[in-house]
Design a protein around this motif. Structure first.
Motif, PDB file in Angstrom:
ATOM      1  N   UNK A 195      68.015 -29.804 -30.765  1.00 34.60           N
ATOM      2  CA  UNK A 195      66.636 -29.914 -30.322  1.00 34.60           C
ATOM      3  C   UNK A 195      65.913 -28.584 -30.481  1.00 34.60           C
ATOM      4  N   UNK A 196      66.584 -27.480 -30.069  1.00 34.58           N
ATOM      5  CA  UNK A 196      65.966 -26.157 -30.197  1.00 34.58           C
ATOM      6  C   UNK A 196      65.681 -25.835 -31.661  1.00 34.58           C
TER       7      UNK A 196
ATOM      8  N   UNK B 138      77.638 -28.183 -34.149  1.00 30.55           N
ATOM      9  CA  UNK B 138      77.630 -28.089 -32.685  1.00 30.55           C
ATOM     10  C   UNK B 138      77.644 -29.475 -32.057  1.00 30.55           C
ATOM     11  N   UNK B 139      78.285 -29.563 -30.946  1.00 26.85           N
ATOM     12  CA  UNK B 139      78.329 -30.816 -30.197  1.00 26.85           C
ATOM     13  C   UNK B 139      77.266 -30.877 -29.104  1.00 26.85           C
ATOM     14  N   UNK B 140      76.503 -29.798 -29.022  1.00 27.40           N
ATOM     15  CA  UNK B 140      75.485 -29.716 -27.961  1.00 27.40           C
ATOM     16  C   UNK B 140      74.147 -30.219 -28.509  1.00 27.40           C
ATOM     17  N   UNK B 141      73.615 -31.335 -28.009  1.00 28.80           N
ATOM     18  CA  UNK B 141      72.312 -31.863 -28.479  1.00 28.80           C
ATOM     19  C   UNK B 141      71.168 -30.875 -28.273  1.00 28.80           C
TER      20      UNK B 141
END
Length: 220
Positions: free
Chosen positions: A98-99, A91-94
């Motif tokens: 974090x989650x 995934x490219x979503x930080x």
């Protein structure tokens, strides 16, 4: 046999010799011995607390250095966890990462806390058991000394009380003397002897059972 028990026996032997042979200092020395018994009890309890503190420290080391790496390897080796981790990495979503870290970190910490409690609670129960046993023994010693002090002060009925006093002074507790070696061996087995992954998994259960067994023997 502890020093204060030897002193009690000596004083009792003096009393047994008869009223005329009792030195005037004997009642005073016996009274001072009662104070000394309490001081020895306090020192004994402090040493006991230090002993168990060191054993808890070694158990904590086992959890952090042996159990946690093994559990983490098994946890992340799970196919479902591995699949989710790969999705997060891709995934490219930080926020996804974090989650994942927050969720996994909380679960790992919870398991670590559970394992620590599982291993530490038997040690703490054993410490309470030994302290209670020591308190009974020292209370008995004080009671004997108080009786002996009164006996020396009155200097009467020496021969009639001879056998009873000697029997009362025969305080031994092989269980309390042996528990230190057994507890040390249990912690050493937990920390040192576990080699393979299966040994590590089983060592915690064996440790808990052994410590509970020591406590049961002291209570019996």
């Amino acid at each position: 046999m502890s020093p204060w028990i030897r002193i009690l026996i000596v004083l009792s032997s003096v009393a047994i010799a008869g009223c005329a042979s009792i030195p005037p200092e004997a009642p005073e020395l016996s009274g001072q011995l009662g104070t000394r018994i309490t001081a020895i009890e306090s020192s004994h309890n402090r040493l006991l607390e230090q002993f168990f503190a060191e054993k808890r420290r070694r158990v904590d080391e086992f959890v952090q250095e042996v159990w946690v790496p093994t559990f983490a390897a098994e946890f992340f080796g799970d196919q479902q966890v591995d699949a989710v981790w790969k999705q997060v990495v891709a995934s490219n979503d930080p926020k996804d990462r974090l989650r994942f870290v927050v969720m996994v970190g909380a679960k790992l910490q919870s398991k670590i806390n559970e394992k620590r409690i599982e291993l530490i609670e038997p040690l703490e129960d054993l410490e309470r058991t030994v302290k209670a046993k020591l308190k009974v023994d020292y209370d008995q010693a004080r009671a004997i000394n108080n009786t002996l002090t009164s006996f020396l002060q009155s200097a009467s009925k020496v021969e009639a009380n001879r056998k009873r006093y000697l029997e009362m002074l025969g305080i031994t507790d092989k269980q309390v003397e042996a528990f230190i070696d057994e507890t040390d061996e249990a912690v050493s087995d937990l920390v040192v002897k576990a080699k393979g992954a299966q040994d590590k998994a089983n060592s915690g259960k064996a440790f808990v059972e052994k410590v509970k067994s020591i406590a049961a023997k002291i209570k019996s």
